[in-house]
Design a protein around this motif. Structure first.
Motif, PDB file in Angstrom:
ATOM      1  N   GLU A 204       0.799  -1.149   0.103  1.00  0.00           N
ATOM      2  CA  GLU A 204      -0.140  -0.017  -0.034  1.00  0.00           C
ATOM      3  C   GLU A 204       0.941   1.162  -0.083  1.00  0.00           C
ATOM      4  OE1 GLU A 204      -2.606  -0.163   3.176  1.00  0.00           O
ATOM      5  OE2 GLU A 204      -4.169  -1.629   2.203  1.00  0.00           O
ATOM      6  N   GLN A 205       0.428   2.211  -0.865  1.00  0.00           N
ATOM      7  CA  GLN A 205       1.172   3.572  -0.813  1.00  0.00           C
ATOM      8  C   GLN A 205       0.355   4.542  -0.485  1.00  0.00           C
ATOM      9  OE1 GLN A 205       2.111   4.912  -4.968  1.00  0.00           O
ATOM     10  NE2 GLN A 205       4.275   5.209  -4.173  1.00  0.00           N
ATOM     11  N   GLY A 206       0.744   5.528   0.534  1.00  0.00           N
ATOM     12  CA  GLY A 206       0.018   6.699   0.619  1.00  0.00           C
ATOM     13  C   GLY A 206       0.082   7.779  -0.418  1.00  0.00           C
ATOM     14  N   ARG A 207      -1.136   8.420  -0.567  1.00  0.00           N
ATOM     15  CA  ARG A 207      -1.188   9.400  -1.622  1.00  0.00           C
ATOM     16  C   ARG A 207      -1.729  10.721  -1.154  1.00  0.00           C
ATOM     17  NH1 ARG A 207       2.279   8.946  -5.055  1.00  0.00           N
ATOM     18  NH2 ARG A 207       0.964   9.922  -6.586  1.00  0.00           N
ATOM     19  N   PRO A 208      -1.229  11.752  -1.507  1.00  0.00           N
ATOM     20  CA  PRO A 208      -1.885  13.192  -0.778  1.00  0.00           C
ATOM     21  C   PRO A 208      -3.109  13.393  -1.620  1.00  0.00           C
ATOM     22  CG  PRO A 208      -0.116  13.570  -2.148  1.00  0.00           C
ATOM     23  CD  PRO A 208       0.005  11.961  -2.172  1.00  0.00           C
ATOM     24  N   VAL A 209      -3.907  14.070  -1.119  1.00  0.00           N
ATOM     25  CA  VAL A 209      -5.346  14.427  -1.817  1.00  0.00           C
ATOM     26  C   VAL A 209      -5.081  15.675  -2.615  1.00  0.00           C
ATOM     27  CG1 VAL A 209      -7.612  15.482  -1.335  1.00  0.00           C
ATOM     28  CG2 VAL A 209      -6.535  13.861   0.293  1.00  0.00           C
ATOM     29  N   ASP A 210      -5.520  15.462  -3.689  1.00  0.00           N
ATOM     30  CA  ASP A 210      -5.333  16.392  -4.879  1.00  0.00           C
ATOM     31  C   ASP A 210      -6.653  17.481  -4.970  1.00  0.00           C
ATOM     32  OD1 ASP A 210      -3.614  17.255  -7.349  1.00  0.00           O
ATOM     33  OD2 ASP A 210      -5.385  16.885  -8.374  1.00  0.00           O
ATOM     34  N   ARG A 211      -7.724  16.632  -4.936  1.00  0.00           N
ATOM     35  CA  ARG A 211      -8.977  17.362  -5.078  1.00  0.00           C
ATOM     36  C   ARG A 211     -10.014  16.771  -4.227  1.00  0.00           C
ATOM     37  NH1 ARG A 211      -9.438  14.954 -10.567  1.00  0.00           N
ATOM     38  NH2 ARG A 211      -7.202  14.063  -9.901  1.00  0.00           N
ATOM     39  N   LEU A 212     -10.902  17.811  -3.956  1.00  0.00           N
ATOM     40  CA  LEU A 212     -12.221  17.481  -3.381  1.00  0.00           C
ATOM     41  C   LEU A 212     -13.486  17.900  -4.007  1.00  0.00           C
ATOM     42  CD1 LEU A 212     -11.237  18.625   0.368  1.00  0.00           C
ATOM     43  CD2 LEU A 212     -11.299  16.418  -0.146  1.00  0.00           C
ATOM     44  N   HIS A 213     -14.455  16.903  -4.256  1.00  0.00           N
ATOM     45  CA  HIS A 213     -15.337  17.257  -5.145  1.00  0.00           C
ATOM     46  C   HIS A 213     -16.676  16.972  -4.378  1.00  0.00           C
ATOM     47  CE1 HIS A 213     -17.726  16.207  -8.897  1.00  0.00           C
ATOM     48  NE2 HIS A 213     -17.887  17.267  -8.714  1.00  0.00           N
ATOM     49  N   LEU A 214     -17.484  17.951  -4.477  1.00  0.00           N
ATOM     50  CA  LEU A 214     -18.883  17.682  -3.923  1.00  0.00           C
ATOM     51  C   LEU A 214     -20.079  17.891  -5.077  1.00  0.00           C
ATOM     52  CD1 LEU A 214     -19.988  17.437  -1.007  1.00  0.00           C
ATOM     53  CD2 LEU A 214     -20.247  20.176  -0.949  1.00  0.00           C
ATOM     54  N   PRO A 215     -20.637  17.079  -5.658  1.00  0.00           N
ATOM     55  CA  PRO A 215     -21.288  17.092  -6.847  1.00  0.00           C
ATOM     56  C   PRO A 215     -22.681  17.832  -6.337  1.00  0.00           C
ATOM     57  CG  PRO A 215     -20.542  14.850  -6.494  1.00  0.00           C
ATOM     58  CD  PRO A 215     -20.071  15.420  -5.385  1.00  0.00           C
ATOM     59  N   ASP A 216     -23.230  17.768  -5.188  1.00  0.00           N
ATOM     60  CA  ASP A 216     -24.320  18.508  -4.996  1.00  0.00           C
ATOM     61  C   ASP A 216     -24.062  19.251  -3.584  1.00  0.00           C
ATOM     62  OD1 ASP A 216     -26.901  19.289  -4.367  1.00  0.00           O
ATOM     63  OD2 ASP A 216     -27.791  17.488  -3.677  1.00  0.00           O
ATOM     64  N   PRO A 217     -24.148  20.524  -3.638  1.00  0.00           N
ATOM     65  CA  PRO A 217     -24.529  21.531  -4.547  1.00  0.00           C
ATOM     66  C   PRO A 217     -23.582  21.835  -5.693  1.00  0.00           C
ATOM     67  CG  PRO A 217     -24.203  22.714  -2.643  1.00  0.00           C
ATOM     68  CD  PRO A 217     -23.680  21.113  -2.413  1.00  0.00           C
ATOM     69  N   GLY A 218     -22.592  21.164  -5.925  1.00  0.00           N
ATOM     70  CA  GLY A 218     -21.482  21.453  -6.850  1.00  0.00           C
ATOM     71  C   GLY A 218     -20.311  22.471  -6.584  1.00  0.00           C
ATOM     72  N   VAL A 219     -19.423  21.589  -5.922  1.00  0.00           N
ATOM     73  CA  VAL A 219     -17.912  22.441  -5.411  1.00  0.00           C
ATOM     74  C   VAL A 219     -16.857  21.493  -6.035  1.00  0.00           C
ATOM     75  CG1 VAL A 219     -16.812  23.454  -3.568  1.00  0.00           C
ATOM     76  CG2 VAL A 219     -19.314  23.644  -3.650  1.00  0.00           C
ATOM     77  N   LEU A 220     -15.646  22.075  -6.257  1.00  0.00           N
ATOM     78  CA  LEU A 220     -14.593  21.264  -6.379  1.00  0.00           C
ATOM     79  C   LEU A 220     -13.582  22.243  -5.981  1.00  0.00           C
ATOM     80  CD1 LEU A 220     -12.718  18.985  -7.809  1.00  0.00           C
ATOM     81  CD2 LEU A 220     -12.552  20.529  -9.718  1.00  0.00           C
ATOM     82  N   LEU A 221     -12.704  21.753  -5.025  1.00  0.00           N
ATOM     83  CA  LEU A 221     -11.362  22.228  -4.658  1.00  0.00           C
ATOM     84  C   LEU A 221     -10.349  21.635  -5.113  1.00  0.00           C
ATOM     85  CD1 LEU A 221     -13.379  22.132  -1.950  1.00  0.00           C
ATOM     86  CD2 LEU A 221     -11.821  23.691  -0.833  1.00  0.00           C
ATOM     87  N   ALA A 222      -9.396  22.109  -5.825  1.00  0.00           N
ATOM     88  CA  ALA A 222      -8.170  21.346  -6.878  1.00  0.00           C
ATOM     89  C   ALA A 222      -7.031  22.018  -6.521  1.00  0.00           C
ATOM     90  CB  ALA A 222      -8.778  21.456  -8.155  1.00  0.00           C
ATOM     91  N   TRP A 223      -5.849  21.149  -5.745  1.00  0.00           N
ATOM     92  CA  TRP A 223      -4.471  21.576  -5.634  1.00  0.00           C
ATOM     93  C   TRP A 223      -3.666  20.947  -6.876  1.00  0.00           C
ATOM     94  CZ3 TRP A 223      -8.076  20.325  -1.981  1.00  0.00           C
ATOM     95  CH2 TRP A 223      -8.200  21.250  -0.761  1.00  0.00           C
ATOM     96  N   GLY A 224      -2.483  21.022  -6.865  1.00  0.00           N
ATOM     97  CA  GLY A 224      -1.754  20.381  -7.917  1.00  0.00           C
ATOM     98  C   GLY A 224      -0.386  20.667  -7.965  1.00  0.00           C
ATOM     99  N   PHE A 225       0.415  20.123  -8.856  1.00  0.00           N
ATOM    100  CA  PHE A 225       1.918  20.316  -9.005  1.00  0.00           C
ATOM    101  C   PHE A 225       2.276  21.657  -9.055  1.00  0.00           C
ATOM    102  CE2 PHE A 225       5.634  20.301 -11.588  1.00  0.00           C
ATOM    103  CZ  PHE A 225       6.500  19.695 -10.621  1.00  0.00           C
ATOM    104  N   ASP A 226       3.361  22.170  -8.656  1.00  0.00           N
ATOM    105  CA  ASP A 226       3.753  23.473  -8.685  1.00  0.00           C
ATOM    106  C   ASP A 226       2.706  24.504  -8.253  1.00  0.00           C
ATOM    107  OD1 ASP A 226       6.378  23.291  -9.245  1.00  0.00           O
ATOM    108  OD2 ASP A 226       6.092  23.913 -11.292  1.00  0.00           O
ATOM    109  N   CYS A 227       1.994  24.215  -6.837  1.00  0.00           N
ATOM    110  CA  CYS A 227       1.019  25.420  -6.454  1.00  0.00           C
ATOM    111  C   CYS A 227       1.012  25.303  -4.792  1.00  0.00           C
ATOM    112  CB  CYS A 227      -0.122  25.051  -7.047  1.00  0.00           C
ATOM    113  SG  CYS A 227      -0.965  23.430  -5.874  1.00  0.00           S
TER     114      CYS A 227
END
Length: 272
Positions: A204-227
């Protein structure tokens, strides 16, 4: 790139590429976009109060653990549980109040993702040194780069709770792992959020969270490389329930904004 050819569900859970304006990528999905810089933060030393009661390095919190990965996990857990956070404008006001806000943002962003940038000119480099001196003197940590910041999880959890969410989809980079987690997992008492990927050999390999998505009511929080920041997309319905700037630093983005908010065109190309 013809955005209309990319399926709407795919765009709804993905950050825009660097060559497409944020609101163009999220057209017909999220009419509102924000950038939310990961906060500066510092940690109280166990049992210490007053002047000098703040830690400055992960090794200040080993908790009797020898394994470096476990030390890091313990540090992240403590950052989530007890960090004091500071916005980028507040950091500028303390470290270099006369500095232009855009230059200060760029200096902080580059320190977090890369370090010193002498090729970008003496003014920016001098500001980076001033930020470092202030952090050293007052024991602040740079914003977390390239991932959901543990120190910011509680505020993000409160934001999601205000939206009426009980669960949120957590996604790793490259969509290796995506799983629904309870919003309560973002509360201070829970471990710092990491996803688990099972490798072909069974490990098993731990992976950081890149995005959080809430389809209802509609939200995306997105991180990423070089940010050192999140991009946030929101529907009208979501924004009517909770504004992100009521919970953490969040700045609205206009129609011409690209995802690399703190990186002006050609900025990271080699100087001639």
């Amino acid at each position: 790139m013809n955005v209309s050819e990319i399926p709407r569900p795919e765009r709804a859970r993905q950050a825009p590429p660097v060559d497409v304006p944020v609101l163009t990528w999220w057209a017909s999905i999220y009419p509102h976009a924000f950038v939310a810089p990961n906060p500066f933060y510092r940690l109280p030393l166990p049992g210490a109060f007053g002047e000098g009661a703040w830690s400055f390095a992960p090794v200040d919190h080993p908790d009797g653990i020898d394994d470096p990965d476990e030390v890091h996990e313990a540090f992240e857990a403590r950052a989530k549980a007890s960090a004091h956070t500071l916005s980028w404008p507040e950091a500028r006001a303390r470290a270099a109040p006369e500095a232009p806000p855009e230059l200060s943002d760029r200096a902080a962003w580059l320190l977090a993702i890369q370090g010193h940038a002498p090729a970008r000119g003496p003014e920016l480099l001098a500001l980076q040194h001033r930020l470092e001196a202030w952090m050293q003197a007052e024991r602040w940590f740079l914003p977390t780069d390239g991932r959901l910041p543990p120190a910011g999880e509680p505020a993000i959890g409160r934001f999601l709770e205000a939206l009426g969410a009980h669960e949120v989809l957590a996604i790793s980079e490259f969509d290796e792992v995506s799983t629904s987690i309870p919003v309560s997992a973002l509360r201070p008492g829970a471990p710092a959020l990491r996803l688990t990927r099972r490798l072909p050999d069974g490990r098993e390999q731990g992976r950081p969270v890149d995005r959080l998505h809430l389809p209802d009511p509609g939200v995306l929080l997105a991180w990423g490389f070089d940010c050192a920041e999140a991009l946030i997309g929101m529907t009208d319905a979501a924004l009517s329930r909770a504004r992100p700037d009521a919970f953490f630093e969040a700045r609205p983005l206009g129609p011409d904004a690209f995802c690399d908010v703190f990186n002006p065109p050609d900025f990271l190309r080699p100087a001639r």
